[in-house]
Design an enzyme around this catalytic site. Structure first.
Site, short mmCIF file in Angstrom:
data_model
loop_
_atom_site.label_atom_id
_atom_site.label_comp_id
_atom_site.label_asym_id
_atom_site.label_seq_id
_atom_site.Cartn_x
_atom_site.Cartn_y
_atom_site.Cartn_z
CG ASP A 183 36.06 41.60 33.35
OD1 ASP A 183 35.96 40.41 33.81
OD2 ASP A 183 37.08 41.97 32.84
N GLY A 190 39.08 38.33 35.92
CA GLY A 190 39.34 39.60 36.53
C GLY A 190 38.82 39.82 37.74
CB SER A 222 48.57 38.00 20.97
OG SER A 222 49.22 37.11 21.30
CE1 TYR A 224 45.10 34.82 23.20
CE2 TYR A 224 47.31 34.51 22.54
CZ TYR A 224 46.24 35.42 23.01
OH TYR A 224 46.58 36.56 23.28
CE LYS A 284 43.97 38.12 21.62
NZ LYS A 284 43.12 39.24 22.20
#
Length: 325
Positions: free
Chosen positions: A31, A36, A117, A141, A145
């Site tokens: 990550d 995060g 998604s 976006y 995906k």
């Protein structure tokens, strides 16, 4: 053998990591901490700080930890912002996934669960979305995906990569008081922020063709979502058949007004949401069927709306001053 969770320090990824731990499956996290938090990682979980775009780091992580499979959660997830930053979105979501898959192929890691998604569907003109509903994404976006799903399908044909993709709408709640959603674009954090500041939340439109006039959407608890990722990984590891994609849906949906009413009940903060004009392009209802996931992944909505809201509010309160603002 170990599974890699990319984006494992984020809101969704950290719940996936803990679900793997609960299932006694070793994990390592990669990550870049752009959205995060290292404190979301359980003690003892190996952590590699960096981007999936860093091929050397990805290769090192896969080899150093003898990774057999990957749960790919990392990515740029803001559909609205992706309209203003399309190239950034493609870099983070497509270029990075190409690098990840190339590195996996090079070291022989042949299993991938893709956190996709429901944005791949765009605005479907059906009462209940299924896996066969046409995909017509309306944002960069959603496009990225869908491209990720295409890449998996092509690699599966070419190299035998074992894979599946999980599509879902709105993820809410918390599986632990020390894990919370910090997204500035998600409904629960937005409403909580307003209430904490003393502002009044609002509903965008109350004249939709739904029982209470507000939009109906799918909301799923993040812990239920995490369990589905573990179930998918287990099926891949056992070489059991899986579908190319699964919808993680409720089959019924929840209205925005129902959510507001539940937030008022859970928080004890009395408010009447303001009603703003409709947002352009918002459909009356988008709800998905989870039947295929129930059949293969033991997918269930194990949490009620009250539990979704109360767990999210508990985590927000527990964060206190540590909550990013």
């Amino acid at each position: 053998m170990t599974w890699l969770v990319t984006g494992g320090a984020g809101y969704i990824g950290s719940h996936v990591v803990r679900a793997f731990q609960a299932a006694d499956i070793p994990v390592v996290v990669l990550d870049d901490l752009s959205s995060g938090f290292e404190q979301f990682l359980p003690a003892g979980v190996p952590f590699e700080h960096g981007s999936v775009l860093d091929a050397k780091l990805v290769d090192h992580t896969l080899q150093e930890h003898q990774v057999e499979g990957v749960v790919h959660v990392a990515g740029f997830k803001y559909a609205g912002v992706s309209m203003q930053r399309p190239l950034h979105t493609y870099e983070q979501n497509v270029s990075a996934m190409v690098i990840l898959m190339q590195c996996m192929e090079a070291v022989g890691a042949d299993k991938l669960v893709f956190s996709s998604s429901a944005a791949t569907f765009g605005t479907p003109d059906v009462d209940l979305v299924t896996e066969t509903t046409p995909t017509m994404p309306e944002s960069p976006y959603g496009e990225t995906k869908l491209i990720g799903e295409w890449m998996l399908r092509a690699a599966g044909r070419a190299t035998g990569l074992k894979h599946t993709s999980l599509r879902y709408f709105n993820v809410v709640g918390s599986g632990s008081p020390d894990l919370f959603d910090t997204s500035p674009h998600n409904l629960f954090p937005l409403v909580f922020d307003m209430l904490v500041r003393g502002d009044n939340p609002r509903i965008n439109g109350d004249d939709y063709a739904t029982p209470d006039g507000t939009c109906v959407r799918d909301y799923i608890h993040v812990a239920d979502l995490a369990e589905a990722h573990v179930a998918a990984a287990r099926r891949l590891a056992a070489d059991e058949p899986v579908e190319r994609v699964y919808n993680l849906g409720s089959g019924g949906g929840t209205s925005v007004r129902e959510i507001m009413d539940t937030i008022r009940e859970v928080t004890g903060i009395d408010f009447t949401p303001d009603v703003a004009p409709r947002r352009a392009g918002d459909p009356d209802r988008i709800v998905a069927s989870g039947e295929l996931a129930a059949r293969d992944l033991d997918w269930q909505m194990r949490h009620t709306l009250h539990e979704m809201v109360s767990s999210a509010w508990q985590a927000r309160q527990a964060a206190g001053d540590a909550y990013p603002r």
